[in-house]
Scaffold this active site. Structure first.
Site, PDB file in Angstrom:
ATOM      1  N   TRP A 102      -6.784  -6.139   3.502  1.00 57.98           N
ATOM      2  CA  TRP A 102      -6.764  -6.559   5.097  1.00 57.98           C
ATOM      3  C   TRP A 102      -5.545  -5.890   5.832  1.00 57.98           C
ATOM      4  O   TRP A 102      -5.593  -5.234   6.868  1.00 57.98           O
ATOM      5  CB  TRP A 102      -6.626  -8.087   5.103  1.00 57.98           C
ATOM      6  CG  TRP A 102      -8.038  -8.497   4.733  1.00 57.98           C
ATOM      7  CD1 TRP A 102      -8.272  -9.331   3.731  1.00 57.98           C
ATOM      8  CD2 TRP A 102      -9.286  -8.278   5.400  1.00 57.98           C
ATOM      9  NE1 TRP A 102      -9.692  -9.548   3.777  1.00 57.98           N
ATOM     10  CE2 TRP A 102     -10.306  -8.977   4.722  1.00 57.98           C
ATOM     11  CE3 TRP A 102      -9.905  -7.550   6.283  1.00 57.98           C
ATOM     12  CZ2 TRP A 102     -11.528  -8.803   4.918  1.00 57.98           C
ATOM     13  CZ3 TRP A 102     -11.187  -7.344   6.705  1.00 57.98           C
ATOM     14  CH2 TRP A 102     -11.985  -8.023   6.180  1.00 57.98           C
ATOM     15  N   ASP A 183      -1.399 -11.468  10.482  1.00 63.25           N
ATOM     16  CA  ASP A 183      -2.794 -12.049  10.370  1.00 63.25           C
ATOM     17  C   ASP A 183      -2.700 -13.190   9.182  1.00 63.25           C
ATOM     18  O   ASP A 183      -2.444 -12.880   7.992  1.00 63.25           O
ATOM     19  CB  ASP A 183      -3.347 -10.766   9.859  1.00 63.25           C
ATOM     20  CG  ASP A 183      -4.945 -10.965   9.279  1.00 63.25           C
ATOM     21  OD1 ASP A 183      -5.344 -12.299   9.486  1.00 63.25           O
ATOM     22  OD2 ASP A 183      -5.691 -10.183   8.889  1.00 63.25           O
ATOM     23  N   LYS A 207     -12.391 -19.124   7.523  1.00 63.45           N
ATOM     24  CA  LYS A 207     -11.653 -19.532   6.279  1.00 63.45           C
ATOM     25  C   LYS A 207     -11.302 -21.151   6.192  1.00 63.45           C
ATOM     26  O   LYS A 207     -12.036 -22.015   5.631  1.00 63.45           O
ATOM     27  CB  LYS A 207     -10.667 -18.758   5.753  1.00 63.45           C
ATOM     28  CG  LYS A 207     -10.946 -17.280   5.125  1.00 63.45           C
ATOM     29  CD  LYS A 207     -11.537 -16.263   6.399  1.00 63.45           C
ATOM     30  CE  LYS A 207     -12.050 -15.052   5.496  1.00 63.45           C
ATOM     31  NZ  LYS A 207     -11.472 -13.835   6.297  1.00 63.45           N
TER      32      LYS A 207
HETATM   33  C1  LIG Z   1     -11.532 -12.460   6.254  1.00 67.05           C
HETATM   34  C2  LIG Z   1     -10.214 -11.657   6.896  1.00 67.05           C
HETATM   35  C3  LIG Z   1     -10.265 -10.822   7.833  1.00 67.05           C
HETATM   36  C4  LIG Z   1     -11.561 -10.257   8.737  1.00 67.05           C
HETATM   37  O1  LIG Z   1     -11.997 -11.365   9.551  1.00 67.05           O
HETATM   38  P1  LIG Z   1     -13.481 -11.109  10.473  1.00 67.05           P
HETATM   39  O2  LIG Z   1     -13.261 -12.288  11.037  1.00 67.05           O
HETATM   40  O3  LIG Z   1     -14.557 -10.744   9.509  1.00 67.05           O
HETATM   41  O4  LIG Z   1     -13.193  -9.932  11.292  1.00 67.05           O
HETATM   42  C5  LIG Z   1      -9.127 -10.141   8.372  1.00 67.05           C
HETATM   43  N1  LIG Z   1      -7.840 -10.564   7.566  1.00 67.05           N
HETATM   44  C6  LIG Z   1      -7.861 -11.269   6.541  1.00 67.05           C
HETATM   45  C7  LIG Z   1      -6.756 -11.647   5.865  1.00 67.05           C
HETATM   46  C8  LIG Z   1      -9.135 -11.880   6.176  1.00 67.05           C
HETATM   47  O5  LIG Z   1      -8.990 -13.059   5.390  1.00 67.05           O
END
Ligand SMILES: *Cc1c(COP(=O)(O)O)cnc(C)c1O
Length: 372
Positions: A102, A183, A207
């Site tokens: 990511w 993030d 999540k």
């Molecule tokens: C799931 C996730 C993403 C991507 O999320 P989207 O909503 O599908 O764009 C980005 N960073 C992390 C750490 C994630 O777990």
């Protein structure tokens, strides 16, 4: 009706109490005669839902008053572009820590934007553990910012690798503080957090916040003035801040469901200290089951093991598919590892209960006895 044990990495399990509440309110929201999804986002009823959700989120994370909370769409992936677009107006080099898939995607996006745009300066990788196979995060003394750092971006919890920071990176910088951008898609609300250490935090909802379709951004208000002039309005944080995140039609139902999750965290769980205690018990039980067996393994250095995403492998990889199919028959869903890494992964987000984790451990021990 049966709700099975759901270890999906995302969209992930929702608290059953939240789904029950949504079901009760589905057709007629509290005497309004219509569902939340059928209401104008400008109606007083929806405005109250939106404001309550924001207040509960602020309360849970003790967000200081000089931070704005934005509700956007496009997922965390869209924020990979929003971060450079909103912070590189004054120039400087975007700095990134690389800890896996990511954070790597965030780096690819800033490099993509830099092509043919002289105001964007590529990126500086301020720290990476690629050479060690991403089994730990960069130590504090392995992080080196560029002299003109515009911000430092990192991914707190690498959802696919199962790797998490055990500390908050320092961002001294030569010209005073460099904004720290994080993030937190797969770890927000799993533990308390000191928001004041950060310039920007963002997280896709699916999540730990709610259903897919909404993304939460927490941004310190002085950072709202740094956007590149060509930033499209719908990617500009300030536009959301100035319009209470209603510049166009927001994802109203996802926003409402996120609000129900915040209420659940506050009132059913009792806040994030309590949530962290439960989350630690869950992951510690699973890591202990992995570590005490020769049949299961997790490669991450213990201090950097994720409390939310637990990847593991079987000693005999030819048993992967039978493990997954027997797990599914036992009511344990979505344990297949990410397609890029294989193996297994159990995601233990807030809505996954200790009973769910216990059911997984019991199955793993039984499988090892029969097949190990
Ligand atoms: C799931 C996730 C993403 C991507 O999320 P989207 O909503 O599908 O764009 C980005 N960073 C992390 C750490 C994630 O777990």
């Amino acid at each position: 009706m049966t709700r099975l044990h759901n270890f999906c990495a995302g969209p992930a399990a929702m608290p059953t109490a939240v789904l029950e509440r949504a079901r009760e309110e589905m057709l007629d929201y509290r005497g309004q005669g219509s569902s939340v999804m059928e209401m104008s986002h400008r109606s007083p009823t929806f405005e109250a839902i939106a404001a309550q959700a924001e207040q509960d989120f602020r309360d849970l994370l003790a967000i200081p008053d000089n931070y704005r909370v934005l509700f956007m769409q496009g997922g965390a992936t869209m924020q990979f572009a929003c971060v450079p677009l909103n912070l590189l107006g004054p120039g400087g080099t975007p700095n990134y820590l690389d800890t896996g898939i990511w954070s790597g995607k965030a780096i690819k996006e800033v490099e993509h934007l830099s092509i043919a745009n002289e105001r964007l300066a590529g990126s500086h990788i301020a720290g990476s553990t690629r050479n060690n196979g991403y089994v730990h995060v960069p130590r504090p003394d392995e992080i080196a910012l560029s002299g003109d750092a515009a911000y430092l971006h990192y991914c707190h919890n690498e959802t696919i690798g199962g790797l998490a920071y055990d500390y908050v990176p320092q961002v001294g910088g030569s010209n005073g503080e460099v904004p720290l951008v994080c993030d937190m898609s797969s770890s927000i609300l799993s533990t308390p957090l000191d928001v004041s250490r950060y310039g920007v935090i963002y997280a896709g909802a699916q999540k730990n916040i709610g259903p897919a379709g909404i993304t939460v951004v927490i941004v310190r208000d002085d950072l709202l003035e740094r956007a590149l002039p060509q930033t499209p309005s719908l990617l500009g944080w300030k536009v959301y801040a100035d319009n209470d995140s209603m510049i166009n039609t927001p994802p109203t139902y996802a926003w409402y469901l996120a609000g129900l999750v915040f209420q659940w965290l506050k009132h059913d769980i009792g806040g994030l200290d309590e949530m962290e205690t439960i989350n630690r018990r869950k992951c510690e039980a699973l890591y202990a089951a992995i570590d005490t067996s020769d049949f299961y393994a997790n490669p991450i250095e213990p201090v950097n093991r994720s409390i939310m995403n637990v990847p593991f492998t079987l000693a005999d990889e030819s048993l992967n598919s039978v493990f997954l199919s027997e797990a599914e028959s036992a009511g344990l869903l979505n344990l297949k590892g990410h397609r890029s890494v294989g193996g297994m992964r159990a995601s233990l987000y807030n809505a996954v209960s200790e009973a769910d984790v216990q059911a997984l451990i019991t199955f793993m021990q039984d499988f090892e006895r029969r097949r190990g």
